[in-house]
Design a protein around this motif. Structure first.
Motif, short mmCIF file in Angstrom:
data_model
loop_
_atom_site.label_atom_id
_atom_site.label_comp_id
_atom_site.label_asym_id
_atom_site.label_seq_id
_atom_site.Cartn_x
_atom_site.Cartn_y
_atom_site.Cartn_z
N ILE A 15 0.94 -1.10 -0.16
CA ILE A 15 0.06 -0.03 0.02
C ILE A 15 0.77 1.22 0.03
O ILE A 15 0.59 2.17 -0.47
CB ILE A 15 -1.11 0.13 1.24
N TYR A 16 1.99 1.19 0.64
CA TYR A 16 2.97 2.26 0.61
C TYR A 16 4.17 2.36 0.13
O TYR A 16 4.74 3.20 0.26
CB TYR A 16 3.29 2.55 2.21
N ASP A 18 6.40 2.10 -3.69
CA ASP A 18 6.46 2.14 -5.17
C ASP A 18 6.76 0.69 -5.59
O ASP A 18 8.02 0.45 -5.28
CB ASP A 18 7.10 3.37 -5.48
N ASN A 24 9.04 4.88 -0.67
CA ASN A 24 7.84 5.22 -0.23
C ASN A 24 7.18 5.72 -1.38
O ASN A 24 7.50 6.36 -2.34
CB ASN A 24 7.83 6.38 0.77
N ASN A 25 5.82 5.68 -1.39
CA ASN A 25 4.80 6.21 -2.30
C ASN A 25 4.04 7.53 -2.15
O ASN A 25 4.60 7.80 -1.01
CB ASN A 25 3.64 5.20 -2.99
N ARG A 26 3.56 8.08 -3.24
CA ARG A 26 3.01 9.40 -2.65
C ARG A 26 2.03 9.29 -1.35
O ARG A 26 2.09 10.15 -0.58
CB ARG A 26 2.35 9.95 -3.87
N ARG A 27 1.35 8.39 -1.25
CA ARG A 27 0.31 8.17 -0.18
C ARG A 27 1.10 8.30 1.23
O ARG A 27 0.84 9.04 2.20
CB ARG A 27 -0.26 7.01 -0.11
N ARG A 28 2.32 7.44 1.26
CA ARG A 28 2.90 7.28 2.50
C ARG A 28 3.84 8.75 2.67
O ARG A 28 3.71 9.13 3.67
CB ARG A 28 3.98 6.49 2.37
N GLU A 30 2.55 11.70 1.87
CA GLU A 30 1.65 12.70 2.19
C GLU A 30 1.42 12.51 3.81
O GLU A 30 1.30 13.58 4.58
CB GLU A 30 0.34 12.50 1.39
N ILE A 31 1.43 11.26 4.42
CA ILE A 31 1.23 11.06 5.87
C ILE A 31 2.51 11.52 6.69
O ILE A 31 2.28 12.31 7.65
CB ILE A 31 0.88 9.59 6.06
N TYR A 93 6.97 10.49 -6.22
CA TYR A 93 5.83 11.31 -6.06
C TYR A 93 5.00 10.99 -7.43
O TYR A 93 3.70 11.06 -7.39
CB TYR A 93 6.26 12.84 -6.18
#
Length: 169
Positions: A15-16, A18, A24-28, A30-31, A93
């Motif tokens: 989930i987090y 890439d 880490n992906n964009r979702r992670r 942002e958190i 990103y």
């Protein structure tokens, strides 16, 4: 129970993360960024850097997507090395854009480009010349939003891109 726990860990990782770079992906991001903003102050500032690979579309068009993927992986490796030295946080990103969040903002573009060049030498037969542009924003207050910080860094990134392409001096 251990199998269930392992399954949940794998799901959380997917989930987090890439898939291409392992970043880490964009979702992670942002958190993480929200947490950093919440904890920032004049005594505890941080910088967010937007990083873009120059002429990446031409890499894909000229050398193919496999070389393009390897180029993104190389840039990710370089960012990871810089981030480790600065105790920072990296994320992809989207596309050929990355984010680096660090306490120290000095000479990031130079540090990243130097690391890219060092790694590129190891696979010069596969990867074309690679350069990056960066834009940054500093946060020293919890009053700013993540969207505002990203917009500030992105604006500075595109000024650097315009300079890179010779459209402004």
């Amino acid at each position: 129970m251990p199998i269930h726990y392992a399954f949940l860990e794998i799901q959380n990782s997917e989930i987090y993360s890439d898939a291409l770079t392992g970043f880490n992906n964009r979702r992670r991001m942002e958190i993480f960024l929200q947490d950093m903003i919440h904890n920032s102050s004049p005594e505890n500032p941080f910088a967010i850097h937007m990083i873009d690979v120059n002429d990446f579309k031409q890499v894909n068009d000229k050398f193919g997507h496999i070389v393009g993927d390897r180029t993104l992986q190389l840039v990710a490796d370089a960012l990871h090395n810089v981030s480790d030295r600065l105790h920072g946080f990296c994320a992809r990103y989207g596309g050929d854009e990355f984010v680096l969040i660090v306490k120290d903002e000095s000479d990031i573009q130079e540090k990243i480009q130097k690391e890219v060049n060092n790694l590129r030498e190891k696979c010069a037969d596969l990867i074309p010349t690679i350069s990056v542009c960066t834009g940054s924003a500093v946060c020293s207050s919890g009053a700013v939003t993540a969207t505002q910080l990203i917009a500030q860094a992105d604006e500075k990134l595109y000024i650097q891109k315009e300079k890179y392409h010779g459209r402004i001096k």
